[in-house]
Design a protein around this motif. Structure first.
Motif, PDB file in Angstrom:
ATOM      1  N   GLU A 108      -4.371   2.469  -9.498  1.00  0.00           N
ATOM      2  CA  GLU A 108      -4.314   1.211  -8.768  1.00  0.00           C
ATOM      3  C   GLU A 108      -3.116   0.459  -9.323  1.00  0.00           C
ATOM      4  O   GLU A 108      -2.581   0.825 -10.368  1.00  0.00           O
ATOM      5  CB  GLU A 108      -5.581   0.372  -9.008  1.00  0.00           C
ATOM      6  N   SER A 146       2.355   2.412 -12.962  1.00  0.00           N
ATOM      7  CA  SER A 146       1.701   1.965 -11.730  1.00  0.00           C
ATOM      8  C   SER A 146       2.237   0.630 -11.225  1.00  0.00           C
ATOM      9  O   SER A 146       2.045   0.290 -10.062  1.00  0.00           O
ATOM     10  CB  SER A 146       0.180   1.878 -11.923  1.00  0.00           C
ATOM     11  N   SER A 172      -7.416   8.231 -11.257  1.00  0.00           N
ATOM     12  CA  SER A 172      -7.209   7.203 -10.231  1.00  0.00           C
ATOM     13  C   SER A 172      -6.056   6.301 -10.632  1.00  0.00           C
ATOM     14  O   SER A 172      -5.770   6.121 -11.814  1.00  0.00           O
ATOM     15  CB  SER A 172      -8.480   6.376 -10.012  1.00  0.00           C
ATOM     16  N   GLU A 197       0.836  -1.211   0.000  1.00  0.00           N
ATOM     17  CA  GLU A 197       0.000   0.000   0.000  1.00  0.00           C
ATOM     18  C   GLU A 197       0.871   1.261   0.000  1.00  0.00           C
ATOM     19  O   GLU A 197       0.596   2.211  -0.734  1.00  0.00           O
ATOM     20  CB  GLU A 197      -0.924  -0.014   1.229  1.00  0.00           C
TER      21      GLU A 197
END
Length: 140
Positions: free
Chosen positions: A33, A73, A31, A2
């Motif tokens: 992820e 990412s 966003s 995280e």
């Protein structure tokens, strides 16, 4: 994990704030992820063709950027090796679109990603797929 994702997200936001072409197109990171990024882009007049719809090159640019951001990412800096796009519907001037980039294959030397170009109602305008060469890690 995280904490690493948060660090990568902050670096990704900074990375695209420093990119003049992304800024010119008005692309924004919505966003992040692990393996998936959503960008937005308002189709301004400068991004249209003579028919007052989004120019294919503008849509290709946001799709390539979304797939590249998805690569970032997963903590990898990349360059595009191969890219294709299917444009299914015309995007009218002033439409807000979203480019959702996802990793399909996260290899050590190459990454395969895809991107859906959609509106807020999830109506699809285009779909792209690309292969990317991994240069180095994005964040240590």
């Amino acid at each position: 994990m995280e904490e690493t994702l948060k660090r990568v997200e902050m670096l990704l936001l900074s990375f695209y704030q420093d990119n003049p072409f992304v800024q010119y197109l008005g692309i924004k990171v919505e966003s992040v992820e692990f393996g998936k990024v959503q960008l937005s882009m308002q189709i301004h007049h400068e991004c249209t063709n003579v028919y007052k719809i989004a120019h294919g090159g503008a849509l290709m640019s946001v799709a390539d950027t979304a797939m590249g951001a998805a690569c970032l990412s997963v903590n990898k800096k990349v360059v595009t090796l191969d890219f294709n796009i299917n444009l299914m519907k015309a995007v009218p001037e002033d439409q807000l679109i979203y480019a959702v980039g996802r990793i399909l294959h996260n290899g050590a030397r190459t990454i395969v990603a895809e991107c859906d170009i959609v509106d807020a109602a999830n109506k699809i305008y285009g779909k792209a797929r690309g292969t990317f060469f991994v240069n180095e890690k994005f964040a240590e």
